[in-house]
Design an enzyme around this catalytic site. Structure first.
Site, short mmCIF file in Angstrom:
data_model
loop_
_atom_site.label_atom_id
_atom_site.label_comp_id
_atom_site.label_asym_id
_atom_site.label_seq_id
_atom_site.Cartn_x
_atom_site.Cartn_y
_atom_site.Cartn_z
CB VAL A 21 2.39 2.58 4.90
CG1 VAL A 21 3.80 3.16 4.86
CG2 VAL A 21 1.69 2.81 3.56
CB THR A 22 0.38 2.27 8.74
OG1 THR A 22 -0.83 1.62 9.18
CG2 THR A 22 0.03 3.51 7.97
CD GLU A 62 -7.10 0.08 2.93
OE1 GLU A 62 -5.99 0.18 3.49
OE2 GLU A 62 -8.19 0.32 3.50
CE LYS A 100 -8.14 -0.50 7.19
NZ LYS A 100 -8.14 0.67 6.26
CD GLN A 156 4.25 -14.42 22.95
OE1 GLN A 156 3.81 -15.52 23.24
NE2 GLN A 156 3.48 -13.42 22.56
CG ASP A 163 -1.94 -1.15 1.18
OD1 ASP A 163 -1.91 -1.94 0.23
OD2 ASP A 163 -2.74 -1.27 2.13
CB CYS A 194 -2.23 -2.47 5.46
SG CYS A 194 -3.87 -1.74 5.24
CE LYS A 217 -3.60 -4.27 1.29
NZ LYS A 217 -4.31 -3.50 2.29
#
Ligand code: TIU
Length: 228
Positions: free
Chosen positions: A158-159, A73, A133, A203, A25, A163, A130
């Protein structure tokens, strides 16, 4: 052949023949005044630092024949793919589909919907349009990746927390190994950018890896040298 590159939380093993560079995007609608990003009340200049790193890796991928995929987007001109919740969301007077200085906001075919000229796609590079997002939702991205045997995604654009992160999570659940570019992603909120990167690789890599673009560019050069 795979090349190890330094990343968080531990080294990433890049296999250029099975990797795709997915640029999310990088459209005028998010990076320029008068587009969707500014209609939402954001300071669009905050996204510009991602441009140069993305351009560097884009050039390297083109040199080394790594698949490049661009996403945008936006919505159909009749807005038939715009759900009511997305349309209603927020309190701005300017909404998706309204006229703006770069044409209709977040609508395919408008100038604002185009990818910024610095990162313009070249023929042969898939462009995924798309409505959401995430880049996997209501698109043929997964089919394109599977058909080409892609197992690793290098994600930029971005961002970071919207997205890019949504796509990261969609990709992770589909079994792709994902590497986020820390300087090739950006947010209107610097603290969200930092936290989104930390979340991705917390993690011991819950969603994937994070690295500076230069490490990926260097690894590609190395892989090319090794293959020659
Ligand atoms: N508003 C915001 O941060 N992002 C979006 O609406 N779309 C993308 O991130 N591309």
């Amino acid at each position: 052949m795979s090349i190890s590159l330094s990343a968080r939380p531990y080294d990433f093993s890049l296999d250029p023949r099975h990797a795709a560079f997915v640029i999310i995007d990088m459209q005028r609608d998010f990076l320029e005044i008068g587009g969707f990003g500014s209609a939402l009340g954001n300071d669009v200049t905050r996204l510009r630092p991602a441009i140069a790193p993305i351009a560097d890796l884009l050039a390297a991928c083109r040199r080394h024949d790594v698949l490049v995929i661009h996403t945008r987007e936006g919505h159909r001109q009749d807005l038939s793919d715009l759900n009511a919740a997305k349309y209603r969301r927020g309190r701005s007077e300017v909404r998706i589909g309204d006229a703006g200085p770069m044409g209709r906001i977040l609508v395919r075919g408008a100038a604002g919907h185009e990818i910024i000229p610095e990162l313009a796609p070249v023929p042969g590079e898939p462009v995924i349009d798309k409505p959401g997002k995430g880049a996997f939702y209501a698109t043929d991205l997964e089919t394109i990746l599977r058909k080409r045997g892609i197992t690793q995604l290098i994600l930029a654009g971005v961002t970071t927390e919207v997205c890019v992160h949504t796509t990261l999570r969609e990709a992770n659940d589909r079994g792709f190994d994902c590497l986020l570019l820390e300087d090739g992603t950006a947010s209107y909120f610097p603290e969200f950018h930092r936290t989104a990167l930390d979340m991705a690789c917390a993690q011991d890599g819950i969603f994937g890896w994070v690295a500076p673009t230069g490490n990926v560019v260097a690894a590609l050069s190395q892989s090319h040298g090794a293959a020659a």
